[in-house]
Design a protein around this motif. Structure first.
Motif, PDB file in Angstrom:
ATOM      1  N   UNK A 195     -78.317 -49.431  32.436  1.00 43.16           N
ATOM      2  CA  UNK A 195     -77.937 -49.185  31.061  1.00 43.16           C
ATOM      3  C   UNK A 195     -77.688 -47.723  30.757  1.00 43.16           C
ATOM      4  N   UNK A 196     -77.598 -46.886  31.757  1.00 48.12           N
ATOM      5  CA  UNK A 196     -77.379 -45.459  31.569  1.00 48.12           C
ATOM      6  C   UNK A 196     -75.890 -45.173  31.673  1.00 48.12           C
ATOM      7  N   UNK A 197     -75.367 -44.458  30.699  1.00 46.64           N
ATOM      8  CA  UNK A 197     -73.960 -44.099  30.729  1.00 46.64           C
ATOM      9  C   UNK A 197     -73.808 -42.673  31.238  1.00 46.64           C
ATOM     10  N   UNK A 198     -72.619 -42.346  31.643  1.00 47.33           N
ATOM     11  CA  UNK A 198     -72.343 -41.000  32.092  1.00 47.33           C
ATOM     12  C   UNK A 198     -72.491 -40.801  33.584  1.00 47.33           C
ATOM     13  N   UNK A 199     -72.583 -41.894  34.337  1.00 54.28           N
ATOM     14  CA  UNK A 199     -72.695 -41.780  35.789  1.00 54.28           C
ATOM     15  C   UNK A 199     -71.287 -41.772  36.372  1.00 54.28           C
ATOM     16  N   UNK A 200     -70.952 -40.707  37.072  1.00 54.49           N
ATOM     17  CA  UNK A 200     -69.630 -40.603  37.677  1.00 54.49           C
ATOM     18  C   UNK A 200     -69.583 -41.343  39.005  1.00 54.49           C
ATOM     19  N   UNK A 201     -70.536 -41.062  39.881  1.00 55.72           N
ATOM     20  CA  UNK A 201     -70.587 -41.756  41.165  1.00 55.72           C
ATOM     21  C   UNK A 201     -71.988 -41.642  41.744  1.00 55.72           C
ATOM     22  N   UNK A 202     -72.255 -42.504  42.724  1.00 59.94           N
ATOM     23  CA  UNK A 202     -73.550 -42.526  43.396  1.00 59.94           C
ATOM     24  C   UNK A 202     -73.290 -42.503  44.894  1.00 59.94           C
ATOM     25  N   UNK A 203     -73.937 -41.596  45.587  1.00 57.65           N
ATOM     26  CA  UNK A 203     -73.830 -41.522  47.041  1.00 57.65           C
ATOM     27  C   UNK A 203     -75.162 -41.936  47.642  1.00 57.65           C
ATOM     28  N   UNK A 204     -75.091 -42.797  48.654  1.00 59.29           N
ATOM     29  CA  UNK A 204     -76.292 -43.247  49.357  1.00 59.29           C
ATOM     30  C   UNK A 204     -76.136 -42.874  50.821  1.00 59.29           C
ATOM     31  N   UNK A 205     -77.083 -42.095  51.315  1.00 64.17           N
ATOM     32  CA  UNK A 205     -77.079 -41.687  52.720  1.00 64.17           C
ATOM     33  C   UNK A 205     -78.335 -42.250  53.374  1.00 64.17           C
ATOM     34  N   UNK A 206     -78.128 -43.137  54.347  1.00 62.82           N
ATOM     35  CA  UNK A 206     -79.256 -43.755  55.031  1.00 62.82           C
ATOM     36  C   UNK A 206     -79.452 -43.087  56.383  1.00 62.82           C
ATOM     37  N   UNK A 207     -80.678 -42.691  56.637  1.00 63.72           N
ATOM     38  CA  UNK A 207     -81.068 -42.157  57.929  1.00 63.72           C
ATOM     39  C   UNK A 207     -82.216 -43.008  58.455  1.00 63.72           C
ATOM     40  N   UNK A 208     -82.715 -42.652  59.608  1.00 62.96           N
ATOM     41  CA  UNK A 208     -83.758 -43.470  60.225  1.00 62.96           C
ATOM     42  C   UNK A 208     -85.031 -43.487  59.376  1.00 62.96           C
ATOM     43  N   UNK A 209     -85.447 -42.327  58.893  1.00 68.46           N
ATOM     44  CA  UNK A 209     -86.709 -42.248  58.160  1.00 68.46           C
ATOM     45  C   UNK A 209     -86.534 -41.877  56.692  1.00 68.46           C
ATOM     46  N   UNK A 237     -63.687 -34.404  32.551  1.00 67.14           N
ATOM     47  CA  UNK A 237     -62.634 -34.323  33.540  1.00 67.14           C
ATOM     48  C   UNK A 237     -62.730 -35.471  34.540  1.00 67.14           C
ATOM     49  N   UNK A 238     -63.835 -36.203  34.506  1.00 66.94           N
ATOM     50  CA  UNK A 238     -64.041 -37.330  35.404  1.00 66.94           C
ATOM     51  C   UNK A 238     -63.516 -38.607  34.742  1.00 66.94           C
ATOM     52  N   UNK A 239     -62.679 -39.382  35.420  1.00 62.78           N
ATOM     53  CA  UNK A 239     -62.085 -40.559  34.784  1.00 62.78           C
ATOM     54  C   UNK A 239     -63.083 -41.666  34.450  1.00 62.78           C
ATOM     55  N   UNK A 240     -64.149 -41.826  35.243  1.00 63.46           N
ATOM     56  CA  UNK A 240     -65.127 -42.876  34.946  1.00 63.46           C
ATOM     57  C   UNK A 240     -65.877 -42.590  33.647  1.00 63.46           C
ATOM     58  N   UNK A 241     -66.284 -41.353  33.470  1.00 67.92           N
ATOM     59  CA  UNK A 241     -67.012 -40.975  32.259  1.00 67.92           C
ATOM     60  C   UNK A 241     -66.096 -41.054  31.045  1.00 67.92           C
ATOM     61  N   UNK A 242     -64.854 -40.665  31.224  1.00 69.61           N
ATOM     62  CA  UNK A 242     -63.885 -40.737  30.129  1.00 69.61           C
ATOM     63  C   UNK A 242     -63.615 -42.185  29.727  1.00 69.61           C
ATOM     64  N   UNK A 243     -63.530 -43.082  30.708  1.00 72.27           N
ATOM     65  CA  UNK A 243     -63.310 -44.500  30.409  1.00 72.27           C
ATOM     66  C   UNK A 243     -64.504 -45.091  29.660  1.00 72.27           C
ATOM     67  N   UNK A 244     -65.722 -44.685  30.038  1.00 72.27           N
ATOM     68  CA  UNK A 244     -66.911 -45.135  29.317  1.00 72.27           C
ATOM     69  C   UNK A 244     -66.906 -44.620  27.885  1.00 72.27           C
ATOM     70  N   UNK A 245     -66.435 -43.396  27.685  1.00 71.72           N
ATOM     71  CA  UNK A 245     -66.352 -42.827  26.344  1.00 71.72           C
ATOM     72  C   UNK A 245     -65.389 -43.641  25.476  1.00 71.72           C
ATOM     73  N   UNK A 246     -64.211 -43.946  26.014  1.00 67.26           N
ATOM     74  CA  UNK A 246     -63.217 -44.713  25.253  1.00 67.26           C
ATOM     75  C   UNK A 246     -63.740 -46.112  24.955  1.00 67.26           C
ATOM     76  N   UNK A 247     -64.384 -46.744  25.939  1.00 67.91           N
ATOM     77  CA  UNK A 247     -64.942 -48.085  25.725  1.00 67.91           C
ATOM     78  C   UNK A 247     -66.024 -48.062  24.642  1.00 67.91           C
ATOM     79  N   UNK A 248     -66.847 -47.035  24.653  1.00 64.16           N
ATOM     80  CA  UNK A 248     -67.879 -46.910  23.622  1.00 64.16           C
ATOM     81  C   UNK A 248     -67.285 -46.714  22.240  1.00 64.16           C
ATOM     82  N   UNK A 249     -66.209 -45.942  22.166  1.00 66.32           N
ATOM     83  CA  UNK A 249     -65.544 -45.744  20.881  1.00 66.32           C
ATOM     84  C   UNK A 249     -64.961 -47.055  20.372  1.00 66.32           C
TER      85      UNK A 249
END
Length: 126
Positions: A6-20, A72-84
């Motif tokens: 439910x958090x807005x304003x997330x542009x992207x998430x990176x997940x890096x998996x290593x052994x430990x 400047x990020x399109x995902x955050x801008x799209x969330x802004x327009x949808x919220x409006x």
């Protein structure tokens, strides 16, 4: 992940998996929303991700990185327009405001396209 938290304003998430180690980097436009909305928000997120990844013997590291120019990020801008639009602002005003915000973020250009019908309620007997 975005809809469940439910958090807005997330542009992207990176997940890096290593052994430990599992490194999760969340790029947000407005990180104060996550921190201030729920004081235990990050701890709660960490517990949920620990269960999701089934990582008993791995360490889970969450880093939140702030984006300098969030509009400047399109995902955050799209969330802004949808919220409006959900707040019943006219689509022309929402588009003009989005264009204005991206101009302030020093972007080279923008293309906004809104399609479909929204809140179609007619009171006439046509």
């Amino acid at each position: 992940m975005k809809t469940s938290s439910g958090v807005e304003g997330i542009a992207r998430i990176e997940i890096q998996k290593r052994i430990d180690l599992i490194q999760i980097i969340i790029y947000m436009g407005f990180p104060k929303i996550l921190i201030e909305s729920r004081p235990r928000g990050i701890e709660e997120l960490q517990m949920n991700l620990q269960k999701e990844f089934n990582s008993v013997n791995r360490k889970l590291n969450i880093a939140i990185t702030r984006i300098e120019k969030p509009y400047g990020n399109p995902n955050i801008l799209a969330e802004f327009i949808a919220g409006q639009l959900k707040n019943r602002v006219s689509f022309r005003k929402a588009m003009k405001k989005a264009i204005e915000l991206t101009e302030q973020a020093d972007t080279k250009g923008i293309q906004v396209q809104i399609a479909g019908t929204y809140r179609r309620k007619r009171n006439c007997a046509c």
